[in-house]
Design a protein around this motif. Structure first.
Motif, PDB file in Angstrom:
ATOM      1  N   ASN A  53       0.846  -1.179   0.000  1.00 25.75           N
ATOM      2  CA  ASN A  53       0.000   0.000   0.000  1.00 25.75           C
ATOM      3  C   ASN A  53       0.890   1.240   0.000  1.00 25.75           C
ATOM      4  O   ASN A  53       2.020   1.159  -0.504  1.00 25.75           O
ATOM      5  N   ASP A  54       0.419   2.324   0.542  1.00 30.96           N
ATOM      6  CA  ASP A  54       1.040   3.642   0.395  1.00 30.96           C
ATOM      7  C   ASP A  54       1.993   3.909   1.560  1.00 30.96           C
ATOM      8  O   ASP A  54       1.687   3.581   2.704  1.00 30.96           O
ATOM      9  N   GLU A  56       2.613   6.390   3.578  1.00 29.99           N
ATOM     10  CA  GLU A  56       2.127   7.693   4.048  1.00 29.99           C
ATOM     11  C   GLU A  56       1.786   7.541   5.529  1.00 29.99           C
ATOM     12  O   GLU A  56       0.942   6.732   5.908  1.00 29.99           O
ATOM     13  N   GLY A  58       0.228   9.239   7.795  1.00 24.62           N
ATOM     14  CA  GLY A  58      -1.143   9.415   8.277  1.00 24.62           C
ATOM     15  C   GLY A  58      -1.989   8.169   8.004  1.00 24.62           C
ATOM     16  O   GLY A  58      -2.760   7.718   8.857  1.00 24.62           O
ATOM     17  N   LEU A  59      -1.824   7.589   6.804  1.00 21.87           N
ATOM     18  CA  LEU A  59      -2.569   6.369   6.464  1.00 21.87           C
ATOM     19  C   LEU A  59      -2.209   5.232   7.421  1.00 21.87           C
ATOM     20  O   LEU A  59      -3.092   4.454   7.827  1.00 21.87           O
ATOM     21  N   GLU A  61      -1.325   5.486  10.515  1.00 16.13           N
ATOM     22  CA  GLU A  61      -2.059   5.737  11.769  1.00 16.13           C
ATOM     23  C   GLU A  61      -3.527   5.346  11.608  1.00 16.13           C
ATOM     24  O   GLU A  61      -4.140   4.787  12.525  1.00 16.13           O
ATOM     25  N   ASP A  62      -4.077   5.660  10.431  1.00 16.83           N
ATOM     26  CA  ASP A  62      -5.477   5.283  10.165  1.00 16.83           C
ATOM     27  C   ASP A  62      -5.652   3.763  10.192  1.00 16.83           C
ATOM     28  O   ASP A  62      -6.648   3.248  10.712  1.00 16.83           O
ATOM     29  N   TYR A  63      -4.694   3.044   9.590  1.00 15.28           N
ATOM     30  CA  TYR A  63      -4.774   1.575   9.604  1.00 15.28           C
ATOM     31  C   TYR A  63      -4.774   1.050  11.043  1.00 15.28           C
ATOM     32  O   TYR A  63      -5.536   0.151  11.391  1.00 15.28           O
ATOM     33  N   LYS A  65      -5.708   2.484  13.836  1.00 15.89           N
ATOM     34  CA  LYS A  65      -6.978   2.799  14.514  1.00 15.89           C
ATOM     35  C   LYS A  65      -8.113   1.913  13.971  1.00 15.89           C
ATOM     36  O   LYS A  65      -8.946   1.403  14.723  1.00 15.89           O
ATOM     37  N   TRP A  66      -8.116   1.753  12.678  1.00 15.12           N
ATOM     38  CA  TRP A  66      -9.161   0.963  12.005  1.00 15.12           C
ATOM     39  C   TRP A  66      -9.071  -0.512  12.398  1.00 15.12           C
ATOM     40  O   TRP A  66     -10.087  -1.139  12.766  1.00 15.12           O
TER      41      TRP A  66
END
Lengths: 140, 140, 140
Positions: A53-54, A56, A58-59, A61-63, A65-66
């Motif tokens: 994946n990317d 990045e 921020g992404l 961190e999103d992963y 949390k998700w």
């Protein structure tokens, strides 16, 4: 047919984190001399992933949390029977299924045949110990 | 060992949709002349998937609703840090992980070696622009 | 290049269950005579999975509960449009996406090249009928 197998070792201090391993996989492909073929890259541990994946921050961190929402860490045995074995990592076995064990990447003209943003990551879900990733190239 | 690499381009007008690409992959397999081998088919973009499932319109609507529940679209930066980069597609990076990047399919007697209902789909989660899928056949 | 393709059949009486098939895949690898290569192992049905994880009974119970939470069985057509076709298994098509269709495993020195806890499972999400798994080994 040529082939080359190498094992990479990662020791991630955090419980959950993602590490870009693209260059290390590309180096194995170069070393193999394979011009046209496939490279398999997989976690050898069942609480870790290899995925594409990317790169990045921020992404990532999103992963985290998700994934924590989909399969929360819970060391008790109330939510997860697996933790009755003395482990506390049942959640990590689930996070790894969402993110996947392995990737297979085309090798074309001697290189990883990638789209513009594709990067390979090691995903750790139960860290703080060394774990291995297998890289195997086959082709001609 | 024989090999053939082709790139398919898809431009899906919707944000999220699924397109059956089985025939296009089968055509690359035929063209390769490979009788026994493997074919790798992967999205080259990180907000898209290639996966195998059923060509049934109702199921595809179910997938959309289900994925939207697991990883909702939200262009704000409150839910997803990734959107601080100016993107609005953090959800698409998650949907793609659930559905997967790639499939590897056996080629047997020159054909995709499939069960009765297996079909290959391109899954788009951030559409309205052209994206590529890689198809690579290796074998003899 | 050598190759060998075999088809395993499983008839799981439960709706959802996991069966360790590592030995059967290892036997196909041995029979192939391949020393260095790859083995693809995939469900040929779209409401089943092949995946790699831990052979621990508690974890399997955790997987069932977790998957039921992510994609609940619901035979009605209110939740899932797919069930308008007369099927009641829309949930099984989702569970299979989370757990995956296939694994690709390295074959090194004639054996499955596995980490200490890796085991291959057939995952059934709509059982009580025979289904097939494809095993294909390629290499030299």
């Amino acid at each position: 047919m040529k082939s080359l197998t190498e094992y990479l070792t990662f020791h991630i201090p955090q419980r959950m984190a993602f590490k870009n391993i693209t260059q290390q996989v590309a180096d194995v492909v170069s070393k193999s001399g394979v011009q046209e073929g496939l490279v398999l890259c997989n976690a050898m541990h069942i609480t870790a992933s290899v995925f594409i994946n990317d790169d990045e921050r921020g992404l990532h961190e999103d992963y985290k949390k998700w994934l924590e929402g989909l399969a929360p860490f819970d060391a008790s045995t109330a939510r997860y029977q697996h933790n009755r074995t003395g482990e506390d990592n049942a959640d990590a076995h689930m996070k790894r299924q969402v993110m996947g064990r392995e990737v297979v990447v085309a090798v074309t003209k001697g290189k990883l045949d990638f789209g513009p943003w594709e990067q390979i990551f090691y995903g750790e879900f139960d860290g703080n110990r060394p774990k291995r990733v297998l890289v195997k190239v086959i082709g001609e």
